[in-house]
Design a protein around this motif. Structure first.
Motif: not given
Length: 152
Positions: A26-34, A81-83
């Motif tokens: 969630s959060g900024s990590r999700l935008v980063t993944i996108l 790994l989460t990214l």
């Protein structure tokens, strides 16, 4: 960039986002993944244009995406790994794997061997790219730690 390429990059971003949600990120990590998923497919298309070889393009895209994930993980203070895993999802050679399985089921051993070989090459290129970047980062971090140690 053609309209088809824009759609491909957009769909890669959505695919990476979907796997980010699946992994409860969630959060900024999700935008980063996108954005990382979009960048990943952009790297692939650029490498495919430059090298005109899918396996080389997979390798180059995996290298670039792994390096991007390493940098972003340190900036966001999150495990790599989460990214990396969701960002690499667009590169998974699912179509070729489907055709490999189809050829096997239909008993077409020549096509099975051809597609199976391609899947192994593409998967190996992705794996090797990720491993190469991970080893390079670990070596660099150890060298930096050694340099700091000697200054003190």
């Amino acid at each position: 960039m053609t309209g088809e390429m824009v759609v491909q990059v957009g769909m890669a971003a959505v695919g990476a986002l979907g796997f980010g949600l699946l992994f409860h990120i969630s959060g900024s990590r999700l935008v980063t993944i996108l954005l990382g998923g979009a960048a990943n497919w952009g790297f692939y298309l650029l490498a495919l244009w430059a090298y005109e070889d899918r396996v080389a393009a997979f390798f180059a895209a995996a290298l670039a995406t792994a390096a991007l994930a390493e940098v972003l993980a340190r900036l966001l203070k999150t495990p790599v790994l989460t990214l990396l895993v969701p960002m690499l999802v667009p590169l998974v050679p699912g179509g070729d794997l489907y055709y490999t399985t189809l050829a096997l089921v239909q008993g077409d051993m020549a096509a099975f061997a051809q597609y199976g070989s391609l899947v192994l090459k593409e998967s190996g290129a992705i794996s090797f790219g990720v491993i190469l970047i991970a080893c390079a980062v670990q070596t660099l971090l150890k060298l930096l730690a050694l340099a700091r140690e000697r200054r003190i």
